[in-house]
Design an enzyme around this catalytic site. Structure first.
Site, PDB file in Angstrom:
ATOM      1  N   ARG A 479      38.389  31.456  30.941  1.00 21.21           N
ATOM      2  CA  ARG A 479      38.027  30.900  32.246  1.00 21.21           C
ATOM      3  C   ARG A 479      38.010  29.374  32.229  1.00 21.21           C
ATOM      4  O   ARG A 479      38.056  28.735  33.286  1.00 21.21           O
ATOM      5  CB  ARG A 479      36.669  31.421  32.694  1.00 21.21           C
ATOM      6  CG  ARG A 479      35.510  30.846  31.932  1.00 21.21           C
ATOM      7  CD  ARG A 479      34.186  31.148  32.629  1.00 21.21           C
ATOM      8  NE  ARG A 479      33.881  32.573  32.577  1.00 21.21           N
ATOM      9  CZ  ARG A 479      32.876  33.128  33.240  1.00 21.21           C
ATOM     10  NH1 ARG A 479      32.113  32.390  34.003  1.00 21.21           N
ATOM     11  NH2 ARG A 479      32.628  34.405  33.133  1.00 21.21           N
ATOM     12  N   ASP A 495      31.151  35.616  37.331  1.00 22.80           N
ATOM     13  CA  ASP A 495      31.457  36.877  36.668  1.00 22.80           C
ATOM     14  C   ASP A 495      31.549  37.970  37.719  1.00 22.80           C
ATOM     15  O   ASP A 495      30.919  37.880  38.780  1.00 22.80           O
ATOM     16  CB  ASP A 495      30.379  37.224  35.645  1.00 22.80           C
ATOM     17  CG  ASP A 495      30.547  36.436  34.355  1.00 22.80           C
ATOM     18  OD1 ASP A 495      31.620  35.836  34.175  1.00 22.80           O
ATOM     19  OD2 ASP A 495      29.599  36.408  33.542  1.00 22.80           O
ATOM     20  N   ASP A 584      28.836  29.855  27.247  1.00 19.77           N
ATOM     21  CA  ASP A 584      27.955  29.114  28.155  1.00 19.77           C
ATOM     22  C   ASP A 584      27.374  27.893  27.464  1.00 19.77           C
ATOM     23  O   ASP A 584      27.320  26.793  28.035  1.00 19.77           O
ATOM     24  CB  ASP A 584      26.808  30.016  28.627  1.00 19.77           C
ATOM     25  CG  ASP A 584      27.220  30.935  29.756  1.00 19.77           C
ATOM     26  OD1 ASP A 584      28.117  30.560  30.519  1.00 19.77           O
ATOM     27  OD2 ASP A 584      26.659  32.033  29.867  1.00 19.77           O
TER      28      ASP A 584
END
Length: 668
Positions: A479, A495, A584
């Site tokens: 991503r 998501d 993340d």
């Protein structure tokens, strides 16, 4: 009256003669601009010229000596004559490092490790267009034997962090030299690269932050500190008579007037004498936020080709030290503040570690090769610096998230929603409709990362904005690849299992437009120091303080995709792919390292965007070891904690919902 007029006329004529004779003010620009060959030399723009009349009278200043002529080092090479950039146009700048012929020092290993982490490094000398030769491991050592691919030194760079001259038996030929504090009379501007003289045990990565905690001078702060030839610093007031400001003392100093070599100076201005050994004090002054005042330096300032030292340092005449001290005392506080702030930026961006120094050297050479596509001066001299502003993204500062305010521009007015569908292959119908219904949405991109093929076109919902399905590589970092289909500045990363309303999306985007350099998200996490484990920990528990936002529902600028893919070391990206929860952490580390700012949290309605306790592996919090490995990879902990949450006006206020702009945020 006539006597007063005659005296005024005499003073005016004397001042005119001083100007014509070229008597310069005491405080000069740190790096006077070099005129182009053949161009007439104009009068330089001196700094703080308005301070001169307060302490200088006609006839008091001695005549300046003629500046020493610059003799080329080894040869009369220039960039156009001794470097062939055509070899770099095939695959960009690629650097090959010659292996050491014998035992090497720890410094050698550090430089080699820094080079191998650079995006320019290659292990093939045939692929490289720049061949790097690590020359002297110690000032008294001897260089390795000349390699077979030497070719007279063409397209070679000799890197030496020690200032000792090269032995006469070693002919530079057409090679560039990157040397610590080179003498001004042997330095070849635009061809060689001036490095800083590093102190002992300079950190490999990260490095200590700048020590300045109060930018404006404190009333009790010492005004001046002088770098001593034997190391360390000596401080004194401007009226001190115990020591002259020429490095010699008439009597022993009091204990509080001397500082050990390892102690950073605690003063507003740091006087650095002209002798070469004092160059090692230059970085200490930068780190301490002490404005360097260079007393007729005989060595080239580091990275002077790209760094505008006029914004961080001052050059003064070493023959007029008492007048210089008086001039510094009269400097306006706004000027002092600007200089001190710039010292902290330059230290952190280019000098705080061996890795940054090596990468800056390569970036300067890349700019020479790029020509018109090189970094503008603003990128070199404004945060976050040229190392974090990749020109492969753009050469215009206004296209970057951190220059918008400086350029008086705002990001493009719409966003691209990027929805990642993982192994579950769940079709996010409601999410697509909610996001596409936003007045700010330009397109919806679905990154399909499941082993199962995506459903046929007829199964997808109809939207008012374009909907595109892209095949992923089933990696957590997919991503964050700079996909060419993303044509807006803002990205809403989602998501497939996320649940958001259109109002929540609209408000979060409006917040991001005011803070385009930061991440804006709904769910947060926080890092903390775990004393029991002796390392960093991570928690996703709801708390007042946070330092990360989850990228499963967050806005950020598309430039961070380019930085993530082309700037981060491959080892960190591989680590994130191996542990999905780490991705993340990695993006939050990256953005915090660039901005030095925390993310921003925005509210969501009564239903959380993500279901708690979800068993899917991609939703699990990162392992604490992930946070420690990321911190080790960056060389420091870049995350910044915050307690700020931005809410809409009248959010949760007991008033009619008709008075509220984002009404659905509070609907059950």
């Amino acid at each position: 009256m006539q006597s007063w007029r005659r005296k005024s006329l005499w003073l005016a004529l004397s001042a005119s003669w001083l100007f014509l004779l070229g008597i310069s003010p005491l405080l000069h620009p740190a790096v006077p601009p070099r005129p182009l060959p053949g161009a007439p030399e104009s009068w330089p723009h001196w700094l703080d010229a308005e301070l001169l009349p307060s302490y200088s009278q006609p006839g008091e200043l001695p005549e300046d000596a003629a500046p020493p002529s610059r003799a080329p080092s080894g040869s009369g090479c220039s960039w156009g004559a001794c470097f062939d950039p055509s070899q770099c146009r095939r695959g960009g700048l690629k650097v090959f490092v010659y292996p050491a012929a014998g035992p090497t020092s720890e410094t050698h290993h550090q430089i080699l490790a820094s080079l191998q982490r650079s995006r320019y490094h290659t292990f093939s000398h045939e692929e490289a267009c720049l061949l790097l030769f690590l020359s002297l491991d110690a000032p008294t050592g001897a260089p390795s034997q000349v390699p077979a691919q030497w070719d007279g030194g063409k397209n070679h760079l000799i890197l030496s962090l020690h200032p000792a001259p090269f032995p006469k038996t070693f002919q530079l030929g057409q090679a560039m030299v990157a040397e610590a504090s080179p003498p001004v009379d042997t330095f070849r501007p635009g061809f060689d690269v001036a490095l800083p003289l590093l102190p002992e045990a300079h950190p490999l990565q990260g490095g200590a932050p700048g020590q300045l905690r109060q930018h404006s001078p404190h009333p009790a702060e010492t005004l001046l500190a002088l770098a001593e030839e034997r190391g360390g610093w000596r401080t004194a007031g401007t009226n001190s008579s115990a020591c002259r400001w020429d490095g010699r003392c008439e009597q022993d100093l009091a204990p509080n007037q001397t500082h050990a070599r390892a102690t950073l100076p605690r003063a507003t201005f740091c006087l650095i004498p002209s002798h070469h050994s004092a160059a090692s004090s230059f970085l200490q002054a930068l780190q301490a936020g002490c404005i360097p005042v260079l007393l007729s330096p005989r060595w080239e300032l580091p990275f002077s080709e790209v760094i505008d030292w006029n914004k961080a340092a001052i050059v003064a005449d070493e023959r007029l030290l008492l007048q210089v001290a008086a001039a510094l005392q009269e400097m306006p506080p706004a000027r002092v503040l600007a200089l001190r702030q710039q010292t902290q930026f330059l230290w952190d961006a280019y000098f705080s570690s061996v890795e940054k120094i090596v990468h800056t050297t390569l970036e300067i050479i890349q700019d020479r090769i790029s020509g018109v596509s090189a970094h503008p001066s603003l990128m070199w001299n404004k945060p976050p610096g040229a190392l974090l502003a990749l020109t492969t993204f753009s050469t215009s500062p206004q296209d970057y998230p951190f220059y918008n305010l400086q350029q008086g521009s705002r990001p493009m007015g719409r966003f691209s929603a990027l929805i990642q569908v993982g192994a579950s292959a769940q079709l996010p119908l409601k999410l697509i409709q909610a996001v596409a219904g936003s007045q700010h949405c330009a397109q919806v991109l679905v990154l399909w990362s499941s082993e199962r093929p995506p459903p046929p076109r007829g199964k997808w919902p109809k939207t008012a904005v374009p909907l595109t399905v892209m095949e992923g590589h089933r990696k957590a970092s997919d991503r964050f690849f700079p996909h060419s289909t993303i044509n807006t500045d803002a990205i809403l990363s989602l998501d497939a299992h996320c649940s958001l309303s259109t109002s929540e999306v609209d408000f979060a985007f409006v917040v991001w437009q005011s803070f385009p350099e930061r991440m804006v998200g709904f769910l947060t996490g926080s890092h903390f120091w775990d004393s029991a484990r002796g390392g960093w920990g991570y928690t996703a528990e709801k708390a007042n303080e946070f330092s990360m936002v989850l990228t499963s529902a967050a806005f950020y600028h598309r430039y961070y995709h380019t930085l993530f893919t082309h700037s981060l070391p491959r080892a960190l990206r591989t680590l994130a792919d191996g542990a999905p929860g780490c991705v993340d952490v990695l993006l939050n580390f990256l953005v915090a390292a660039v901005t030095k700012l925390p993310p921003i949290k925005v509210p969501y309605g009564t239903r959380a965007p993500l279901a708690s306790g979800d068993p899917r592996p991609e939703l699990q919090p990162p392992d604490p070891d992930c946070v420690n490995l990321m911190a080790a990879g960056f060389g420091h902990m870049p995350l910044v904690s915050s307690r700020l949450r931005l809410d809409p006006v009248l959010f949760k206020d007991p008033v009619s919902v008709l008075r509220k702009k984002y009404r659905s945020l509070e609907k059950p």
